[in-house]
Design an enzyme around this catalytic site. Structure first.
Site, PDB file in Angstrom:
ATOM      1  N   SER A   7       0.813  -1.208   0.000  1.00 50.92           N
ATOM      2  CA  SER A   7       0.000   0.000   0.000  1.00 50.92           C
ATOM      3  C   SER A   7       0.852   1.266   0.000  1.00 50.92           C
ATOM      4  CB  SER A   7      -0.960  -0.023   1.196  1.00 50.92           C
ATOM      5  OG  SER A   7      -1.937   0.970   1.077  1.00 50.92           O
ATOM      6  N   LYS A  31      -0.945  -4.289  -3.227  1.00 53.43           N
ATOM      7  CA  LYS A  31      -2.248  -3.726  -2.850  1.00 53.43           C
ATOM      8  C   LYS A  31      -2.367  -2.324  -3.425  1.00 53.43           C
ATOM      9  CE  LYS A  31      -5.322  -2.344   0.806  1.00 53.43           C
ATOM     10  NZ  LYS A  31      -5.431  -0.973   0.318  1.00 53.43           N
ATOM     11  N   ASP A  88       9.390   5.432 -10.813  1.00 53.05           N
ATOM     12  CA  ASP A  88       8.919   6.020 -12.070  1.00 53.05           C
ATOM     13  C   ASP A  88       9.583   7.357 -12.363  1.00 53.05           C
ATOM     14  OD1 ASP A  88       7.308   3.865 -12.415  1.00 53.05           O
ATOM     15  OD2 ASP A  88       5.404   4.944 -12.356  1.00 53.05           O
TER      16      ASP A  88
END
Length: 444
Positions: A293, A318, A304
């Site tokens: 999470s 998740k 990224d």
């Protein structure tokens, strides 16, 4: 019961927002002439009239609610009384118990991860263990809250857990003394000229604490800090806001995370502000199957944005957001309302975050077996399906052997290496000048 504290942070592998229940929605249900609602009422009456024992209405209504929410996904649930209170106390990070993050997996209590420094970790419990018995009583197809309540208790008292560990032929017993669980969300230490910051959960002020840790490490290193390791292993998540705050510390601009729901009002985008507290120092983020999470939000954002190299093992996977909807002062529904996405538009739901460099935990003799059988979101019954089709080979890639890592536990012990993943991350940072891909993660 006050709901305000629930808005400030999240419990384990959840990102929770506080929403009010609306009477309009309830009225719409009341006015619906549905054959299915008729069946529900008919079954209720059959049970009341014909069941062998008298059944309390509260039991029947709660069972109907629990069954409805359980049919959706593993993270949507009804909370009242003690279960809601446990959510509050765990968010505050101070309770008595064993220090475990657990889920129900096909009717069994399964360990997602023990908290660092907890009685459970010190007793040797590991991610992926199944708890089959509590003080000799079988806990199968029973309520998870019941099992959690049984593991709580006064500090100093003990409980006997029967553990089934995949890879071992026979279950074994472990006696764990309960303690006061005062989680330290952020700890730090200096290893040579490399700063190591462990984030154990995403509770209040984690962003501020990490900011302070970076300043402290820089002072300890005499201004010669060469890199940072952010250790998110076995971090089951927490506050979405704190995950954003931590990511923002190291990013100059661009997206951090977005969440998208069925309704336009549920769509939100979080973006970075100017300023990098690490001033361009190379960063390694450590993750494993217990990183979930909020941990995946941070790892995904820094990966990224090419601000950090991600090392370790594939994360839990998740990628959903839960909203806490208050029904009254003593009850609430935790309902999945959105999915979240990394800056590149990647949903971590099911697949998780793939590390840039896969590093097994060679210093743990059970690590390989646990990695093969580690519980992840995709293993949970009724989990949300990723909207983007997943490559099965990608999901299984972290189970393949890597010829670079062949040292045995005994060989590592002789070299004084107790935590191979951390050792490898620190060594990599110390060789930054010889690793162009890592050097490129610095301030541009």
């Amino acid at each position: 019961m006050k709901f305000l504290p629930l808005l400030r942070a999240t419990l384990l592998v959840s990102a929770v927002a506080l929403l009010p229940a609306t009477t309009a929605g309830l009225a719409a249900v009341d006015g619906r002439s549905s054959a299915e609602f008729g069946k529900l009422l008919a079954i209720y009456q059959l049970v009341k009239d014909n069941y062998v024992d008298d059944v309390d209405d509260d039991k029947l209504f709660k069972g109907a609610i629990d069954g409805m929410l359980a049919s959706l996904d593993p993270h949507s649930t009804y909370l009242e009384g003690s279960s809601l209170q446990r959510l509050e106390t765990m968010i505050d990070g101070n309770y008595t118990g064993l220090g475990l993050s657990v889920v129900m997996d096909d009717g069994a209590v399964k360990v997602v991860s023990p908290f660092k420094g907890s009685p459970a970790e010190k007793a040797g419990l590991k991610a992926g263990d199944y708890i089959t018995h509590l003080d000799g009583v079988l806990y199968y197809e029973r309520d998870l809250d019941e099992a959690v309540s049984k593991m709580r208790g006064p500090p100093g008292t003990s409980i006997r857990l029967t553990i089934y560990r995949p890879g071992r032929d026979e279950p074994f017993d472990v006696t764990v003394a309960r303690g006061v669980i005062e989680l330290e969300p952020v700890t730090s230490e200096l290893k040579g000229n490399i700063g190591v910051i462990s984030i154990n959960e995403f509770s209040r002020d984690v962003g501020k604490d990490v900011n302070s840790a970076v300043s402290s490490l820089r002072q300890q290193a005499g201004g010669k800090l060469a890199g940072l390791v952010l250790d998110l292993r076995s971090n089951p998540g927490g506050s979405l806001d704190e995950a954003v705050a931590l990511s923002d510390l190291f990013l100059e601009k661009g997206d951090i995370v977005s969440q998208r729901g069925r309704l336009a009002a549920d769509n939100m985008y979080y973006r970075a502000h100017s300023g990098d507290v690490a001033k361009g120092l190379p960063i390694v983020v450590l993750i494993d199957a217990g990183s979930a999470s909020a941990s995946e939000i941070v790892a995904g954002a820094l990966q990224d944005q090419k601000r950090a190299v991600i090392m370790g093992e594939r994360s839990f996977g998740k990628g959903s957001v839960q909203s806490l909807i208050g029904l009254d002062r003593t009850s609430a529904v935790k309902l999945t309302t959105a999915r979240y996405y990394t800056p590149s538009g990647h949903s971590v739901q099911e697949g998780g975050i793939e590390p840039d460099i896969k590093v097994p935990q060679l210093s743990d003799p059970d690590a390989r077996t646990r990695a093969e059988r580690a519980i992840r979101e995709s293993d949970l019954r009724g989990h949300l399906i990723n909207e983007v089709s997943l490559d099965d080979k990608q999901l299984e890639a972290d189970k393949q052997d890597d010829p670079r890592f062949a040292m045995s536990v005994e060989e590592l012990k002789k070299q004084g290496i107790e935590d191979f993943q951390l050792h490898y991350a620190v060594q990599t940072l110390q060789r930054t000048a010889a690793v162009p891909a890592l050097a490129a993660t610095g301030k541009r």
